[in-house]
Each structure stands twice: as C-alpha cells, then as structure tokens.
Design an enzyme around this catalytic site. Structure first.
Site, PDB file in Angstrom:
ATOM      1  N   ARG A   1      -2.398  -5.511  -8.345  1.00 18.79           N
ATOM      2  CA  ARG A   1      -1.295  -6.450  -8.089  1.00 18.79           C
ATOM      3  C   ARG A   1      -1.200  -7.497  -9.177  1.00 18.79           C
ATOM      4  NH1 ARG A   1      -3.542  -8.056  -2.521  1.00 18.79           N
ATOM      5  NH2 ARG A   1      -5.366  -7.615  -3.805  1.00 18.79           N
TER       6      ARG A   1
ATOM      7  N   HIS B   1       0.843  -1.206   0.000  1.00 15.09           N
ATOM      8  CA  HIS B   1       0.000   0.000   0.000  1.00 15.09           C
ATOM      9  C   HIS B   1       0.877   1.256   0.000  1.00 15.09           C
ATOM     10  CE1 HIS B   1      -3.087  -2.665   2.270  1.00 15.09           C
ATOM     11  NE2 HIS B   1      -3.588  -2.443   1.081  1.00 15.09           N
TER      12      HIS B   1
END
Ligand code: COA
Length: 170
Positions: A90, A17
């Site tokens: 991702r 993050h």
C-alpha cells in the site's frame, strides 16, 4: 500450472484485499488465498468466519480458492504446491516489514518467490483494523469492504449501535 498463494489474516477481507487478489487472478492460472489463524493478532472474527467471508467475497473469481493455515507460510505453500507468494503493497511503510518477511522466507524456502502488487490510490489507506474501528463507531464502510463483510460488521456491532442510539436519545 502457475499457482500463487495470497496469505493474510483477513480480519476481515477488505476491498483492498479483493483488488490485489483480482489482479493476481489475472496473472496466475490459480490463486489460493490462505487465511492465517494469526492467534497473536487476536482476530475479531474466528478463522471459520474469516474463511467464509473471504470465500463469499471472492466467489466471482473462478480461479481463486480459499483455505486456512496455521504455522509457517512456506509450509502452506509447499502443501498447496505453489512457488509464488503474492503480497499487496500500500505505502512505503509496508516495505520494510515485507522486506523482512521476504528475506526470511527466502532463507526458509529459497525457491519461493514473493511477488508484490501495488494497491491503487483509492485503497492505499485501508486496513482491516481501521475498517473495524469505523464500523464500531457507526461510520459508513460501504465500498471499502465487500457487501457480506459490511453485513457481518454491522451485525457484530449491532449492540454498540443500539447503545449509541439509546444514549443519543437520552
Ligand atoms: N488492502 C487493505 N489492507 C491491507 C492490504 C490491502 N491490499 N494489505 C495488507 N493490508 C492490511 C491488513 O488489513 C492488516 O491490517 P490490520 O493489521 O490493521 O488489521 C495488515 O495490513 C496486515 O495484514 P495481515 O493480513 O495480518 O498480513 P501480514 O502482512 O501481517 O502477514 C501473514 C500475515 C499470515 C502472511 C504472516 O503473518 C505469515 O506469513 N504468517 C505465517 C507464519 C510465518 O511463516 N512466519 C514467518 C514469516 S518469515
């Protein structure tokens, strides 16, 4: 002012993050990290703790602030006067879900753009739940989470470690 929102549950914030938020902070004038209450996800850390950990983990980024929200993301964006949402991608598996969220957010707020940032390979396999699981079993999470999160996870699972040590000595 080019302001972007980075939303998430951040239960807890991970190095993946932080990487996405850092990249966003280089692109946008201001980044507002919006920590969702996410009651349905039954978070391990309460909202105040998730905001505090995220604030500490991002304190090196002067154009990033952290706040919480409950309700629709489009309303949160209106409140902070942001027209861009930044999400991290991702793997291909994230795409379908993000596609759905983006399409729905377009319906709710046509002028809200969603901007995707790819995670680098070293963070592609990370998620908050996998790191919580690793920490709960005494696995090394150094480098995968900010130091303040590592400390919070170790403290949260301290009793579990004590039990494990006790049983392994028996
Ligand atoms: N690095 C590491 N992990 C990442 C990551 C990254 N770059 N990007 C996502 N993740 C992981 C998270 O750790 C989390 O893992 P976990 O489920 O194993 O704990 C998972 O991906 C999902 O992340 P989360 O933060 O819960 O985000 P989300 O994509 O599910 O969306 C909100 C959360 C808050 C943005 C979304 O639910 C929302 O917008 N809620 C408001 C309500 C609303 O507006 N709903 C209608 C939308 S159309």
């Amino acid at each position: 002012m080019n302001r972007a929102v980075v939303p998430g549950t951040f239960d807890p914030i991970t190095a993946g993050h932080v990487d996405v938020i850092q990249r966003a902070a280089q692109i946008f004038d201001e980044v507002v990290v919006c920590v969702a209450k996410s009651v349905k996800k039954n978070p391990m850390f309460d909202l105040d703790t998730r905001v505090a950990l995220s604030t500490e983990a991002l304190s090196h980024l002067p154009n990033v602030t952290v706040r919480c929200f409950d309700g629709l993301l489009v309303d949160c964006c209106r409140e902070v006067d942001a027209h861009v949402v930044v999400k991290g991608l991702r793997a291909a598996t994230d795409f379908e879900y993000e596609f759905q969220m983006t399409a729905l957010n377009y319906q709710l707020s046509p002028d809200l753009e969603t901007f995707f940032i790819m995670s680098p390979p070293k963070f592609m396999y990370l998620s908050s739940s996998i790191l919580r699981e690793m920490a709960s079993m005494g696995g090394t999470i150094t480098g995968f989470v900010p130091p303040c999160v590592e400390k919070a996870l170790h403290e949260a699972f301290a009793d579990a470690y004590a039990d494990k040590d006790g049983s392994s000595q028996r």
